[in-house]
Structures are given as C-alpha cells and as structure tokens.
Design an enzyme around this catalytic site. Structure first.
Site, PDB file in Angstrom:
ATOM      1  N   LYS A  35       0.845  -1.191   0.000  1.00 44.62           N
ATOM      2  CA  LYS A  35       0.000   0.000   0.000  1.00 44.62           C
ATOM      3  C   LYS A  35       0.886   1.248   0.000  1.00 44.62           C
ATOM      4  CE  LYS A  35      -3.712   1.821   3.027  1.00 44.62           C
ATOM      5  NZ  LYS A  35      -4.576   1.411   4.163  1.00 44.62           N
ATOM      6  N   SER A 112      -9.280   1.259   3.347  1.00 40.57           N
ATOM      7  CA  SER A 112      -8.511   2.102   2.449  1.00 40.57           C
ATOM      8  C   SER A 112      -7.429   1.339   1.685  1.00 40.57           C
ATOM      9  CB  SER A 112      -7.869   3.250   3.238  1.00 40.57           C
ATOM     10  OG  SER A 112      -6.959   2.748   4.210  1.00 40.57           O
ATOM     11  N   SER A 136      -9.385  -1.156   7.463  1.00 34.78           N
ATOM     12  CA  SER A 136      -8.869  -1.005   6.103  1.00 34.78           C
ATOM     13  C   SER A 136      -8.211  -2.234   5.483  1.00 34.78           C
ATOM     14  CB  SER A 136      -7.893   0.167   6.038  1.00 34.78           C
ATOM     15  OG  SER A 136      -8.607   1.373   6.164  1.00 34.78           O
TER      16      SER A 136
END
Length: 429
Positions: A35, A112, A136
């Site tokens: 990420k 996310s 997330s």
C-alpha cells in the site's frame, strides 16, 4: 500510466528483489505489493493524495515490515492505490480511480487498502501488505473475497508507515491461500512454526449475525458445521455480545445516547463502542495531520473531505473516557476468550455498496460496519476475515477474533478450518 491491465490496483510498479534467493526461505518465489502508505527507499510515499505527494520528499529508508518480507524471500512488484489519507472504508479515490473489484465489478472494492486487496483478488501478486486502523484490511478482504489479517495492535512494527491514529494502526496483509497468509504472518510477527492448538471455545455472536443481510445458513452455520466436524460440537458457544459488552464496560454509558437507542438498526453498546473509537481516531488523526491539512488545504474527495475536516475540529473533550472504554473492553474480552478462545462475527453487516452510491447511504453503512469493526479496533485483538464464497452474486465473509498476542494460534486455526469451510459452503448451497 497504463492501468487497465492491473485493474487500477497499482500506483507504480517496480521490482525489489529479496535479500537472498535461497530456496529455504519461507516466501521464496512469491510476489507481493505494498500500500502507498509504506516507505520504500527512493519513492515518495503518496498517502492516496497528490497534494501529499507534492509536499513530501522521497523516503530515505524502507519500512521494517517491507524489509522483513524481502528478507523472507519474496519479491515486491510495486505500490498500490489507497483511499486518501486512509480515511475511508469504500475503496474509491477521485484522483487515482477506484480499483476494480473483480468478484463484484459493480461494487466498491473496500478501502482504504483497496489496491492491495484487488492485486491479490486479481492474482496479480501472491499476497500484499495493507494497513488497518478502523477496518482497512478487513473490509476490502471481505468485499474482494480474499483472506485479510489484522494482527494484534503493536505486534508488527508500524515504523516507516504514515500514521493515521496510533491507538489503532496496524500493518495487515492479504492472501488467497491460508498457507501463504500464515507464512507471511510468521515472518511479520517473528513467530516460530508451532502445531495447531484446538480452540477451547468458539463464541458465535448471535446478535451480530442478526445484523447481517446474508442468511445465517450461509454465514454462521457454515462455521458451526465446520467447527463441529473438525473440533467437536462442545467447542461451540452462543453469545449475545451486545448485552455482554453493555454489562461489562461501564464507561460506554457516556456514548450510549438517546440517538443510538432510537436507531432501529444496530446494537446499542457496539454502536457506542464505535462512537468512542471514532472520536479517539479523529483526535489522533488531528494531532498527526492537522497542521498539514490546515496549511496545504488538500483537494480531498467527497466523504473523505468531510471526515478529515471534522477530525481537524475535534477537541480533547471526552478523550479520557475513550481510553477508559479501551481499557475496559480489553479486560472484558480477555476474560471472555482467555487463551485459545475465538469470537465469531460477520466482517461487515452486508453486501459491498454499489459504485457511485450516494455519500449519505455510504455513511449509514459505514456506521453499521464500524460497530462490528470497532471490537478488534478498540481491544487491539487480532482478527481474520475469511471469504465464504458468493451469495446472490455478492461476496460473503466471516471474521474470527482472538485475544491480543494470539496471532499464531489464529493463523493456524484459519489454515486448518479453511478447506472444511469451503466444503460446507458447497453443501449449504
């Protein structure tokens, strides 16, 4: 940038080779993505927002979690798209696009850690790293029908990872295969290989499963039958979690408002748990990023912009009560689960929202989901989201939680249960 071939999952692609290519290494031959919240030496950590990228210089070192995986023998192939400033569970990004949820293309991938989940779901990598503060990793894992692990709070180093809210921030990971999920976990958690310990009890939170829009025979019953088959029926216990929490966490009364009581959906005590968590999250987010947000005034997408500015206006009022709630929920759930106990809940209360759902509807869904997600969030317990196939063309998932520090135990349970769960799904259909 050509993004259609990778389903919009990647921000940028590059290759970081493992520290050694020894065949003995547990992750030898595997690929992963990270990420865009993790520092990688020589790259700007973008945090999901172009204004952030513009106002920050390239990282001068790589996050320890990423280095550990490279030392384990895996190859990193790039950085993935994320929701702006990690402040969303949806998986859309107005600047970089919404990664495609391959198992339900008309629905959001969850965020996310959206790109990290999509990269695994689309088989572009063997596993990926994300972060989970309020959900997330767990949410995108459930939406994309893959495995997602949120470790015990502070069990994996968050150095070199942009903070969101330190009381809850964790480094999590995604995989399609429970064996790989377990292997990655043992590297990140620095755990030895140990034999499976039979769960002492598995508590089915009946009230939480009643929140779910998916029928029980496709969720909790699949788990119960699998557990009976593998570990025996005496392990299964049933629990009304909301009542248990309300009775044992006195500081929650501050957050159980008339509004929460009036709501016809949800479980009052868990909604209050979520309120406490979200307040502390806003307060810590402000301390981390308030100065940058007020100075730069970044261009933020709908929903996220409102949440960020609400956080910036948060005062220290009631923060001490949040810490009391946190201490009480840790004690309460530790007593309930003890060693080798497991709590089973739905990962999220329902189907992934459709793409372009209006923000008001999304906010209601977020509130409902947060009441389930805040259980591990506030307690710091480890949680795994396990895919249970598709129901009416939408992915279904179940979550198992174990007490803080039981990550190795939980990873072994998942690996053992996984195939039996898939068999039970086929029978239930």
């Amino acid at each position: 940038m050509e993004r259609s071939s990778d389903y919009g999952a990647f921000m940028e692609k590059f290759v970081l080779k493992p520290s050694s290519s020894s065949h003995e290494l547990p992750l030898n031959g595997l690929t992963f993505a990270v990420k865009d919240i993790f520092d990688v030496n020589g790259f700007v950590t973008g945090f999901g927002n172009p204004d952030w990228a513009r106002t920050h210089s390239a990282a001068t070192s790589t996050a320890p979690a990423v280095l550990a995986i490279l030392r384990g023998g895996a190859t990193c192939v790039g950085k993935t798209v994320m929701d702006e400033m990690a402040y969303s569970l949806d998986g859309d990004n107005k600047h970089y696009g919404t990664p495609t949820n391959l198992c339900a293309p008309d629905r959001v991938p969850g965020g996310s850690s959206s790109g990290s989940a999509v990269a695994v779901g689309a088989k572009l990598v063997d596993f990926s790293l994300g972060t989970d503060t309020g959900g997330s990793v767990r949410v995108p894992a459930s939406y994309c029908s893959i495995l997602g692990f949120r470790p015990s709070h502070d069990a994996v180093s968050t150095a070199g990872v942009i903070p969101m809210a330190q009381s809850f921030d964790t480094v999590g990971w995604f995989a399609r295969d429970p064996v790989i999920l377990n292997r990655v976990g043992r590297i990140l958690l620095q755990l030895p290989d140990v034999d499976l310990v039979r769960p002492r009890q598995i508590f089915i939170a009946e009230d939480c499963f009643q929140l779910s829009s998916i029928p029980n025979n496709r969720v909790s019953q699949v788990l119960v039958k699998s557990v009976e088959k593998l570990f025996g029926g005496d392990v299964v216990k049933h629990l009304i979690l909301g009542d248990y929490v309300e009775n044992k966490v006195p500081s929650l009364s501050h957050f159980i408002s008339k509004e929460i009581k009036k709501q016809d959906y949800g479980i009052a005590s868990l909604a209050a748990l979520s309120s406490a968590m979200r307040l502390l999250q806003r307060y810590e987010f402000k301390n981390n990023h308030g100065e940058w947000v007020t100075t730069v005034k970044p261009d933020l997408g709908p929903g996220i912009s409102e949440r960020v500015w609400e956080a910036i206006q948060t005062t220290g009022e009631s923060i001490d009560i949040c810490y009391s709630v946190k201490a009480e929920i840790i004690a309460t759930l530790t007593t309930l689960l003890e060693d080798f106990g497991i709590l089973a809940i739905p990962t999220v209360p329902g189907r992934p929202p459709k793409l372009n759902t209006d923000p008001t509807t999304l906010e209601i869904f977020r509130a409902e989901a947060s009441s389930l997600l805040s259980i591990a969030g506030l307690s710091g317990f480890c949680q795994v989201s396990i895919p249970l196939g598709m129901y009416n063309d939408v992915p279904v998932a179940i979550s198992l939680l174990a007490k803080h520090g039981s990550d190795g135990f939980l990873l072994n349970v998942v690996e053992t249960l996984y195939d039996t769960l898939q068999e039970q799904i086929a029978i239930s259909e």
